[in-house]
Motif scaffolding. Structure first.
Motif, PDB file in Angstrom:
ATOM      1  N   SER A 115       0.839  -1.292  -0.087  1.00  0.00           N
ATOM      2  CA  SER A 115      -0.128  -0.038  -0.055  1.00  0.00           C
ATOM      3  C   SER A 115       0.878   1.166  -0.105  1.00  0.00           C
ATOM      4  N   LEU A 116       0.174   2.463  -0.441  1.00  0.00           N
ATOM      5  CA  LEU A 116       0.952   3.741  -0.218  1.00  0.00           C
ATOM      6  C   LEU A 116       0.005   4.796   0.131  1.00  0.00           C
ATOM      7  N   LYS A 117       0.107   5.527   0.940  1.00  0.00           N
ATOM      8  CA  LYS A 117      -0.474   6.416   1.620  1.00  0.00           C
ATOM      9  C   LYS A 117      -0.209   7.916   0.883  1.00  0.00           C
ATOM     10  N   THR A 118      -1.110   8.727   0.508  1.00  0.00           N
ATOM     11  CA  THR A 118      -0.951   9.899  -0.039  1.00  0.00           C
ATOM     12  C   THR A 118      -1.560  11.019   0.664  1.00  0.00           C
ATOM     13  N   ASN A 135       3.841  11.294  -0.687  1.00  0.00           N
ATOM     14  CA  ASN A 135       3.545   9.780  -0.368  1.00  0.00           C
ATOM     15  C   ASN A 135       4.432   9.321   0.409  1.00  0.00           C
ATOM     16  N   PHE A 136       3.792   8.279   1.207  1.00  0.00           N
ATOM     17  CA  PHE A 136       4.363   7.412   2.200  1.00  0.00           C
ATOM     18  C   PHE A 136       4.388   5.806   1.932  1.00  0.00           C
ATOM     19  N   HIS A 140       9.593   5.012   3.169  1.00  0.00           N
ATOM     20  CA  HIS A 140       9.830   5.819   2.243  1.00  0.00           C
ATOM     21  C   HIS A 140       8.918   7.120   2.016  1.00  0.00           C
ATOM     22  N   HIS A 141       9.489   8.375   1.457  1.00  0.00           N
ATOM     23  CA  HIS A 141       8.791   9.514   1.623  1.00  0.00           C
ATOM     24  C   HIS A 141       8.949  10.212   0.329  1.00  0.00           C
ATOM     25  N   LEU A 182       6.937  -1.227  -5.128  1.00  0.00           N
ATOM     26  CA  LEU A 182       7.685  -2.438  -5.632  1.00  0.00           C
ATOM     27  C   LEU A 182       9.135  -2.237  -5.438  1.00  0.00           C
ATOM     28  N   ALA A 183       9.592  -1.253  -5.992  1.00  0.00           N
ATOM     29  CA  ALA A 183      11.017  -0.857  -5.988  1.00  0.00           C
ATOM     30  C   ALA A 183      11.864  -1.065  -4.769  1.00  0.00           C
TER      31      ALA A 183
END
Length: 185
Positions: A115-118, A135-136, A140-141, A182-183
């Motif tokens: 998942s990714l929070k924006t 994005n978090f 990473h940010h 994914l990276a």
């Protein structure tokens, strides 16, 4: 199921540039959303992107299919119970999953694991929507400038004007959010 052609320009920017652009447009709509990515080797091979987006207590399933520079986007609202089924490894039956099945995808291999929070700031402009995304994901940010055009030619010109105004260099779209997630694995 709603279907539309998505044409967007995306650039990763610094925190300073992000802040400058948001301050330049003081009137914008800000909200938080979470993208839950549904992945499989088959989807990755064909460069299809499948996600469920949670925003304001609603859930929307989106399938993006590449079409040259653009993508054909299929969207369908789903219930919280449908989303919980997907999280538990049980794929739901709807127009998007039937489309995938009709193209030979094995739905049982599609899993929701990432998942990714924006925090998104939407700024409506004449020929598209400028979204400034913070994005978090996976520790990473990053900060993203995303301009989705509603008029292909005029939108491209307005994008060029935005790049000049904010001293941005565009050499092609940055990796999509799902690719960035994914990276980091």
């Amino acid at each position: 199921m709603e279907k539309n052609k998505e044409i967007e320009y995306k650039i990763l920017v610094s925190k300073e540039t992000f802040t400058q652009i948001c301050q330049f447009y003081p009137k914008h709509h800000t909200y938080t959303q979470v993208n839950y990515y549904l992945t499989s080797h088959e989807l990755a091979e064909k460069r299809y992107a499948l996600r469920v987006r949670e925003k304001d207590g609603t859930y929307e399933m989106t399938l993006k299919i590449p079409q040259g520079f653009a993508k054909m986007e299929h969207n369908e609202m789903i219930s919280k119970a449908d989303f919980e089924s997907i999280e538990n490894g049980v794929m739901i039956d709807n127009d998007i999953t039937r489309l995938l099945a009709s193209q030979g995808f094995d739905l049982s291999l599609i899993k929701q694991e990432y998942s990714l929070k924006t925090i998104r700031h939407d700024i409506p402009l004449d020929y598209g929507m400028l979204s400034m995304d913070e994005n978090f994901y996976n520790g990473h940010h990053d900060y993203e400038f995303e301009f989705e055009v509603n008029d292909e030619k005029k939108g491209a010109l307005q994008f060029d004007e935005l790049c000049a105004l904010f001293h941005l260099t565009y050499t092609g779209n940055c990796d999509s959010k799902i690719k960035r997630v994914l990276a980091t694995l």
